[in-house]
Design a protein around this motif. Structure first.
Motif, mmCIF file in Angstrom:
data_model
loop_
_atom_site.group_PDB
_atom_site.id
_atom_site.type_symbol
_atom_site.label_atom_id
_atom_site.label_comp_id
_atom_site.label_asym_id
_atom_site.label_seq_id
_atom_site.Cartn_x
_atom_site.Cartn_y
_atom_site.Cartn_z
ATOM 1 N N MET A 95 0.838 -1.203 0.000
ATOM 2 C CA MET A 95 0.000 0.000 0.000
ATOM 3 C C MET A 95 0.868 1.246 0.000
ATOM 4 S SD MET A 95 -3.069 -0.810 2.750
ATOM 5 C CE MET A 95 -1.929 -1.390 4.007
ATOM 6 N N ARG A 96 0.399 2.257 -0.693
ATOM 7 C CA ARG A 96 1.032 3.569 -0.632
ATOM 8 C C ARG A 96 0.501 4.308 0.595
ATOM 9 N NH1 ARG A 96 2.516 5.427 -5.815
ATOM 10 N NH2 ARG A 96 2.969 7.417 -4.792
ATOM 11 N N ILE A 97 1.135 5.421 0.943
ATOM 12 C CA ILE A 97 0.769 6.146 2.159
ATOM 13 C C ILE A 97 -0.672 6.635 2.108
ATOM 14 C CG2 ILE A 97 1.674 8.345 1.300
ATOM 15 C CD1 ILE A 97 2.523 8.951 4.221
ATOM 16 N N GLY A 98 -1.139 7.063 0.933
ATOM 17 C CA GLY A 98 -2.514 7.526 0.819
ATOM 18 C C GLY A 98 -3.512 6.415 1.061
ATOM 19 N N GLU A 99 -3.192 5.209 0.553
ATOM 20 C CA GLU A 99 -4.078 4.064 0.767
ATOM 21 C C GLU A 99 -4.127 3.681 2.250
ATOM 22 O OE1 GLU A 99 -3.695 1.436 -3.254
ATOM 23 O OE2 GLU A 99 -1.853 1.665 -2.077
ATOM 24 N N LEU A 100 -2.960 3.691 2.890
ATOM 25 C CA LEU A 100 -2.904 3.373 4.310
ATOM 26 C C LEU A 100 -3.720 4.376 5.119
ATOM 27 C CD1 LEU A 100 -1.561 1.758 6.707
ATOM 28 C CD2 LEU A 100 0.175 3.571 6.701
ATOM 29 N N ALA A 101 -3.529 5.648 4.838
ATOM 30 C CA ALA A 101 -4.242 6.688 5.579
ATOM 31 C C ALA A 101 -5.745 6.559 5.387
ATOM 32 C CB ALA A 101 -3.755 8.069 5.136
ATOM 33 N N SER A 102 -6.180 6.310 4.165
ATOM 34 C CA SER A 102 -7.602 6.167 3.879
ATOM 35 C C SER A 102 -8.185 4.950 4.585
ATOM 36 C CB SER A 102 -7.811 6.051 2.367
ATOM 37 O OG SER A 102 -9.173 5.865 2.062
ATOM 38 N N LEU A 103 -7.427 3.851 4.622
ATOM 39 C CA LEU A 103 -7.897 2.627 5.260
ATOM 40 C C LEU A 103 -8.121 2.822 6.756
ATOM 41 C CD1 LEU A 103 -8.444 -0.451 5.168
ATOM 42 C CD2 LEU A 103 -5.983 -0.779 5.567
ATOM 43 N N VAL A 104 -7.202 3.511 7.430
ATOM 44 C CA VAL A 104 -7.279 3.675 8.878
ATOM 45 C C VAL A 104 -8.128 4.881 9.268
ATOM 46 C CG1 VAL A 104 -5.889 4.009 10.967
ATOM 47 C CG2 VAL A 104 -5.051 2.529 9.156
ATOM 48 N N GLY A 105 -8.309 5.826 8.337
ATOM 49 C CA GLY A 105 -9.129 6.993 8.630
ATOM 50 C C GLY A 105 -8.361 8.157 9.212
ATOM 51 N N VAL A 106 -7.120 8.336 8.787
ATOM 52 C CA VAL A 106 -6.313 9.483 9.204
ATOM 53 C C VAL A 106 -5.803 10.172 7.953
ATOM 54 C CG1 VAL A 106 -5.644 8.388 11.367
ATOM 55 C CG2 VAL A 106 -4.176 8.135 9.371
ATOM 56 N N SER A 107 -5.149 11.298 8.131
ATOM 57 C CA SER A 107 -4.584 12.014 6.995
ATOM 58 C C SER A 107 -3.163 11.533 6.719
ATOM 59 C CB SER A 107 -4.581 13.517 7.264
ATOM 60 O OG SER A 107 -3.682 13.830 8.320
ATOM 61 N N THR A 108 -2.715 11.732 5.500
ATOM 62 C CA THR A 108 -1.324 11.387 5.179
ATOM 63 C C THR A 108 -0.359 12.257 5.987
ATOM 64 O OG1 THR A 108 -1.374 12.932 3.314
ATOM 65 C CG2 THR A 108 -1.905 10.627 2.844
ATOM 66 N N ARG A 109 -0.785 13.473 6.293
ATOM 67 C CA ARG A 109 0.052 14.346 7.124
ATOM 68 C C ARG A 109 0.236 13.747 8.515
ATOM 69 N NH1 ARG A 109 -1.238 20.737 8.460
ATOM 70 N NH2 ARG A 109 0.624 21.128 9.735
ATOM 71 N N ALA A 110 -0.847 13.173 9.062
ATOM 72 C CA ALA A 110 -0.742 12.541 10.382
ATOM 73 C C ALA A 110 0.211 11.362 10.339
ATOM 74 C CB ALA A 110 -2.123 12.090 10.854
ATOM 75 N N VAL A 111 0.148 10.554 9.269
ATOM 76 C CA VAL A 111 1.057 9.401 9.149
ATOM 77 C C VAL A 111 2.501 9.876 9.138
ATOM 78 C CG1 VAL A 111 1.752 7.463 7.695
ATOM 79 C CG2 VAL A 111 -0.671 8.023 7.941
ATOM 80 N N ARG A 112 2.782 10.904 8.359
ATOM 81 C CA ARG A 112 4.154 11.423 8.301
ATOM 82 C C ARG A 112 4.578 11.994 9.652
ATOM 83 N NH1 ARG A 112 2.115 13.360 3.154
ATOM 84 N NH2 ARG A 112 3.117 12.212 1.450
ATOM 85 N N HIS A 113 3.623 12.628 10.374
ATOM 86 C CA HIS A 113 3.935 13.174 11.703
ATOM 87 C C HIS A 113 4.281 12.050 12.665
ATOM 88 C CE1 HIS A 113 3.998 16.047 14.945
ATOM 89 N NE2 HIS A 113 2.984 15.458 15.574
ATOM 90 N N TYR A 114 3.542 10.963 12.604
ATOM 91 C CA TYR A 114 3.834 9.815 13.479
ATOM 92 C C TYR A 114 5.193 9.209 13.148
ATOM 93 C CZ TYR A 114 -1.123 10.035 14.774
ATOM 94 O OH TYR A 114 -2.356 10.435 15.231
#
Length: 264
Positions: A1-20
């Protein structure tokens, strides 16, 4: 999965994923040859848990401790602390809402809130009576009346015991019919001294009129030595007198002397 797919699946933003990732809360996944991150199911599971913990109200440092499991604190312990903190916040909110309800009731009962507010119900009643008295008089309100309200609002904030005592004294001072009207006559006399010299004969007249507005019961209360809420001349009273013109301050000091002499 790409970051956008991961974020969409879990229900967060891609910005939040990068922040984590930046905070070390979510491990960096392997990257493809083109440099893009490649996420798998374990990454989605970890991100979903991170999101659930954050939604509980945990701070990110607490989330890090739980995920790292190196702080010696179990999740149940952290959640118990969080619950206790939420209980304290709930009580604070309940108290604040009660205070706001009281202020809204003041606004309805007195036709609005005083500029010096928020104040207690007792002081709001006095300010409301002042507003009605002023409205019934010709011309603008005496400036001394506004200064009086400022001082009263300040005194009320000095503590619960002082607040109760001041409410009692104000009740006694305004209980007699026409008391507020007489006080507004005094405000007018004091306003007239704004440009006068301290030895102006009107100083004595204003001082006597002000002293006459203080009932004997209130004078006796004010004259009790060491009574809580009393302020030395060099402290609070000096600051109060400093806002008056010289002749006004002289009249107030003389009125205090007259009241003290009468009580003694």
């Amino acid at each position: 999965m790409r970051i956008g797919e991961l974020a969409s699946l879990v229900g967060v933003s891609t910005r939040a994923v990068r922040h984590y990732h930046h905070l070390g809360l979510l491990p960096e996944p392997a990257r493809r040859a083109n440099g893009y991150r490649e996420y798998g199911l374990p990454d989605a599971v970890a991100l979903a848990r991170l999101r659930r913990l954050a939604e509980l109200g945990l701070g990110l440092d607490e989330v890090r401790d739980i995920l790292a499991d190196d702080s010696g604190r179990e999740l149940a312990e952290v959640l118990a602390e969080l619950d206790a903190d939420l209980a304290r916040q709930e009580e604070e909110i309940r108290s604040r809402r009660g205070r706001l309800a009281a202020l809204r009731r003041q606004a309805e009962e007195h036709g609005g809130l005083p500029a010096e507010g928020p104040v207690s119900d007792e002081l709001a009643a006095v300010f409301g009576e002042m507003a009605r008295t002023s409205a019934a008089r010709p011309g603008p309100e005496p400036a001394m009346a506004a200064k009086e309200r400022e001082v009263l609002a300040l005194l009320e904030s000095t503590g619960q015991a002082g607040r109760r005592r001041m409410a009692d004294l104000l009740g006694k001072m305004t209980a007699e019919p026409g008391a507020m009207e007489r006080m507004y006559e005094v405000y007018g006399l004091l306003d007239a001294l704004a440009e006068a010299a301290p030895d102006d004969p009107r100083v004595g007249w204003a001082a006597q009129a002000l002293a006459d507005c203080v009932p004997d019961a209130v004078a006796a209360e004010l004259a009790v030595p060491g009574r809580e809420g009393a302020a030395p001349e060099g402290g609070f009273l000096a600051a109060v007198h400093a806002q008056f013109a010289p002749a006004q301050a002289a009249a107030v000091r003389e009125a205090v002397r007259l009241v003290t002499e009468r009580a003694g």
